[in-house]
Design a protein around this motif. Structure first.
Motif, PDB file in Angstrom:
ATOM      1  N   ALA A  23       4.949   4.093   2.214  1.00 21.54           N
ATOM      2  CA  ALA A  23       4.560   2.776   1.700  1.00 21.54           C
ATOM      3  C   ALA A  23       4.513   1.784   2.852  1.00 21.54           C
ATOM      4  N   VAL A  24       3.731   0.732   2.664  1.00 20.10           N
ATOM      5  CA  VAL A  24       3.644  -0.311   3.686  1.00 20.10           C
ATOM      6  C   VAL A  24       3.705  -1.681   3.035  1.00 20.10           C
ATOM      7  N   VAL A  25       4.272  -2.614   3.776  1.00 21.20           N
ATOM      8  CA  VAL A  25       4.129  -4.038   3.491  1.00 21.20           C
ATOM      9  C   VAL A  25       3.243  -4.595   4.598  1.00 21.20           C
ATOM     10  N   SER A  26       2.133  -5.217   4.228  1.00 20.58           N
ATOM     11  CA  SER A  26       1.178  -5.681   5.227  1.00 20.58           C
ATOM     12  C   SER A  26       0.870  -7.158   5.021  1.00 20.58           C
ATOM     13  N   TRP A  27       0.350  -7.772   6.067  1.00 18.01           N
ATOM     14  CA  TRP A  27      -0.022  -9.180   5.974  1.00 18.01           C
ATOM     15  C   TRP A  27      -1.094  -9.485   7.013  1.00 18.01           C
ATOM     16  N   THR A  28      -1.728 -10.650   6.865  1.00 15.25           N
ATOM     17  CA  THR A  28      -2.784 -11.078   7.766  1.00 15.25           C
ATOM     18  C   THR A  28      -2.430 -12.431   8.353  1.00 15.25           C
ATOM     19  N   ASP A  29      -2.424 -12.494   9.679  1.00 12.65           N
ATOM     20  CA  ASP A  29      -2.251 -13.770  10.370  1.00 12.65           C
ATOM     21  C   ASP A  29      -3.632 -14.375  10.588  1.00 12.65           C
ATOM     22  N   GLY A  46       0.829  -1.200   0.000  1.00  8.60           N
ATOM     23  CA  GLY A  46       0.000   0.000   0.000  1.00  8.60           C
ATOM     24  C   GLY A  46       0.857   1.240   0.000  1.00  8.60           C
ATOM     25  N   LEU A  47       0.263   2.359  -0.410  1.00  7.10           N
ATOM     26  CA  LEU A  47       0.981   3.625  -0.535  1.00  7.10           C
ATOM     27  C   LEU A  47       0.048   4.764  -0.143  1.00  7.10           C
ATOM     28  N   ALA A  48       0.472   5.582   0.822  1.00 10.09           N
ATOM     29  CA  ALA A  48      -0.326   6.731   1.251  1.00 10.09           C
ATOM     30  C   ALA A  48      -0.186   7.869   0.256  1.00 10.09           C
ATOM     31  N   LEU A  49      -1.303   8.499  -0.063  1.00  6.96           N
ATOM     32  CA  LEU A  49      -1.348   9.531  -1.098  1.00  6.96           C
ATOM     33  C   LEU A  49      -1.771  10.880  -0.522  1.00  6.96           C
ATOM     34  N   TYR A  70      -4.131  -8.279  11.802  1.00  6.01           N
ATOM     35  CA  TYR A  70      -3.689  -7.485  10.664  1.00  6.01           C
ATOM     36  C   TYR A  70      -2.423  -6.728  11.055  1.00  6.01           C
ATOM     37  N   ARG A  71      -1.392  -6.909  10.256  1.00  5.32           N
ATOM     38  CA  ARG A  71      -0.093  -6.347  10.614  1.00  5.32           C
ATOM     39  C   ARG A  71       0.524  -5.608   9.426  1.00  5.32           C
ATOM     40  N   ALA A  72       1.417  -4.675   9.737  1.00  5.29           N
ATOM     41  CA  ALA A  72       2.060  -3.894   8.671  1.00  5.29           C
ATOM     42  C   ALA A  72       3.347  -3.274   9.188  1.00  5.29           C
ATOM     43  N   VAL A  73       4.266  -3.058   8.279  1.00  6.70           N
ATOM     44  CA  VAL A  73       5.481  -2.297   8.573  1.00  6.70           C
ATOM     45  C   VAL A  73       5.637  -1.222   7.503  1.00  6.70           C
ATOM     46  N   GLY A  74       6.162  -0.082   7.923  1.00  5.29           N
ATOM     47  CA  GLY A  74       6.377   1.005   6.990  1.00  5.29           C
ATOM     48  C   GLY A  74       7.620   0.807   6.151  1.00  5.29           C
ATOM     49  N   VAL A  75       7.578   1.344   4.949  1.00  5.74           N
ATOM     50  CA  VAL A  75       8.699   1.292   4.010  1.00  5.74           C
ATOM     51  C   VAL A  75       8.955   2.701   3.506  1.00  5.74           C
ATOM     52  N   ASP A  76      10.192   3.158   3.607  1.00  2.28           N
ATOM     53  CA  ASP A  76      10.527   4.494   3.109  1.00  2.28           C
ATOM     54  C   ASP A  76      10.360   4.542   1.588  1.00  2.28           C
ATOM     55  N   ILE A 123      10.635   0.907  -4.914  1.00  2.00           N
ATOM     56  CA  ILE A 123      10.005   2.063  -4.269  1.00  2.00           C
ATOM     57  C   ILE A 123      10.916   2.692  -3.219  1.00  2.00           C
ATOM     58  N   GLN A 124      11.867   1.909  -2.709  1.00  2.00           N
ATOM     59  CA  GLN A 124      12.784   2.449  -1.706  1.00  2.00           C
ATOM     60  C   GLN A 124      14.049   3.034  -2.312  1.00  2.00           C
ATOM     61  N   HIS A 125      14.671   2.286  -3.235  1.00  2.00           N
ATOM     62  CA  HIS A 125      16.025   2.636  -3.663  1.00  2.00           C
ATOM     63  C   HIS A 125      16.220   2.736  -5.170  1.00  2.00           C
ATOM     64  N   HIS A 126      15.384   2.065  -5.953  1.00  2.00           N
ATOM     65  CA  HIS A 126      15.637   1.980  -7.388  1.00  2.00           C
ATOM     66  C   HIS A 126      14.373   2.300  -8.187  1.00  2.00           C
ATOM     67  N   PRO A 127      13.971   3.578  -8.230  1.00  2.00           N
ATOM     68  CA  PRO A 127      12.752   3.916  -8.968  1.00  2.00           C
ATOM     69  C   PRO A 127      12.822   3.601 -10.456  1.00  2.00           C
ATOM     70  N   GLU A 128      14.021   3.385 -10.981  1.00  2.00           N
ATOM     71  CA  GLU A 128      14.130   2.984 -12.394  1.00  2.00           C
ATOM     72  C   GLU A 128      13.523   1.596 -12.624  1.00  2.00           C
ATOM     73  N   LEU A 129      13.234   0.864 -11.551  1.00  2.00           N
ATOM     74  CA  LEU A 129      12.627  -0.463 -11.662  1.00  2.00           C
ATOM     75  C   LEU A 129      11.115  -0.452 -11.437  1.00  2.00           C
ATOM     76  N   LEU A 130      10.515   0.713 -11.350  1.00  2.00           N
ATOM     77  CA  LEU A 130       9.078   0.787 -11.058  1.00  2.00           C
ATOM     78  C   LEU A 130       8.234   0.104 -12.130  1.00  2.00           C
ATOM     79  N   TRP A 131       8.606   0.262 -13.389  1.00  2.00           N
ATOM     80  CA  TRP A 131       7.810  -0.370 -14.451  1.00  2.00           C
ATOM     81  C   TRP A 131       7.812  -1.882 -14.273  1.00  2.00           C
TER      82      TRP A 131
END
Length: 309
Positions: free
Chosen positions: A149-155, A30-33, A166-172, A220-228
């Protein structure tokens, strides 16, 4: 004993919208806008008053069935607090049912407002849990709670009784990344769009999406050239194309021109992640096709203040 909230206490919450999946990360990324709803909740002597401005003002209920009200009450229950009455004022900028996290934002706003009124007994993990439960997956809600950005998951419990965790960690997010939303002028039901998804997928497609989700977390963190490459997907977008033809057309239109475009959540919004502005010529074509264009920053976390009326 429950905490009895004093009449006149007011919580003001500003909550960002969000984009889920980011292509391959189905119900996970997910990504906050930078588009925001604001909710003010005032403790009153009795009853319930709901006031709505902006998006959805002509459609949303003004009674206890409103999602913000449900979330407030769930938040108060979890915080062991009681309000004799409530006045809820919603000022909405997030388009409704467009894949921009409007329902998750409403749930987050309600839970955070309740927590603020009660003196913030709930930690961030609890806020993610409570707000995610309304949708059954944490990607949008976690993004609105944590920002970035977040990486989330469900136990999922095996006993069939305990509620999912429901769990999540933030991603720069790399500072150069920006989002452009192309928003069609029609709603998409998350439930209906999920109905077209197959119950089984091939091992090849599963492996493809696992790899692209991994690429996306790096992009999304380090290599935006890989977004596509990181926004490629085989698990849900191909199946949803038939029921969202306008969206599919514009996702393909943008990707064929080298832009990292994907179906935002359950749609129908097309999201484009890039490091440079999308050219005016393309945006003009989108507007001529009756798509609303939103140029969005990556948002920070939900915020709240406490005051007295």
């Amino acid at each position: 004993m429950p905490i009895d909230l004093q009449v006149g206490l007011k919580a003001s919450v500003t909550v960002p919208g969000s984009s889920a999946n980011l292509g391959p990360g189905f119900d996970t990324l997910g990504l906050a806008l930078g588009i925001y709803d604001t909710v003010e909740v005032e403790v009153t002597e009795s009853g319930l008053e709901v006031v709505i401005f902006g998006e959805g003002a002509d459609e949303l209920p003004r009674d206890s069935s409103h999602l913000v009200v449900k979330a407030i009450r769930e938040g108060l229950r979890a915080a062991n607090a009681h309000a004799p009455g409530l006045k809820v004022t919603c000022t909405n900028a997030i388009p409704q049912s467009r894949g921009l996290g409007s329902s998750a934002a409403a749930a987050v706003a309600g839970v955070v407002a309740a927590n603020t009124l009660a003196g913030q007994p709930l930690d961030t993990e609890a806020v993610v849990q409570l707000s995610s439960a309304f949708e059954g997956h944490p990607d949008n809600a976690a993004a609105s709670v944590l920002g970035g950005a977040v990486v989330s998951w469900t136990d999922v419990p095996v006993d069939g009784v305990t509620q999912p965790a429901y769990r999540a960690v933030g991603v720069d997010v790399h500072p150069s990344i920006r989002a452009t939303a192309l928003v069609p002028d029609f709603h998409a039901s998350t439930h209906a769009v999920r109905q077209v998804l197959p119950s089984h997928v091939t091992h090849t497609d599963a492996r493809f999406n696992v790899s692209r989700t991994a690429v996306m977390t790096v992009a999304i963190q380090h290599h935006p050239e890989l977004l596509w490459e990181g926004t490629r997907d085989r698990l849900h977008q191909p199946y949803r194309a038939d029921v969202l033809p306008v969206t599919a057309e514009w996702v393909n239109h943008m990707r064929n021109r080298g832009y990292a475009a994907y179906l935002s959540g359950a749609g129908p919004t097309v999201m484009v992640l890039s490091t440079e502005p999308v050219p005016d010529k393309i945006l003009s074509s989108a507007r001529e096709a009756e798509l609303r264009v939103l140029d969005l920053d990556i948002a920070g976390a939900v915020t709240a203040t406490l005051s007295r009326a």
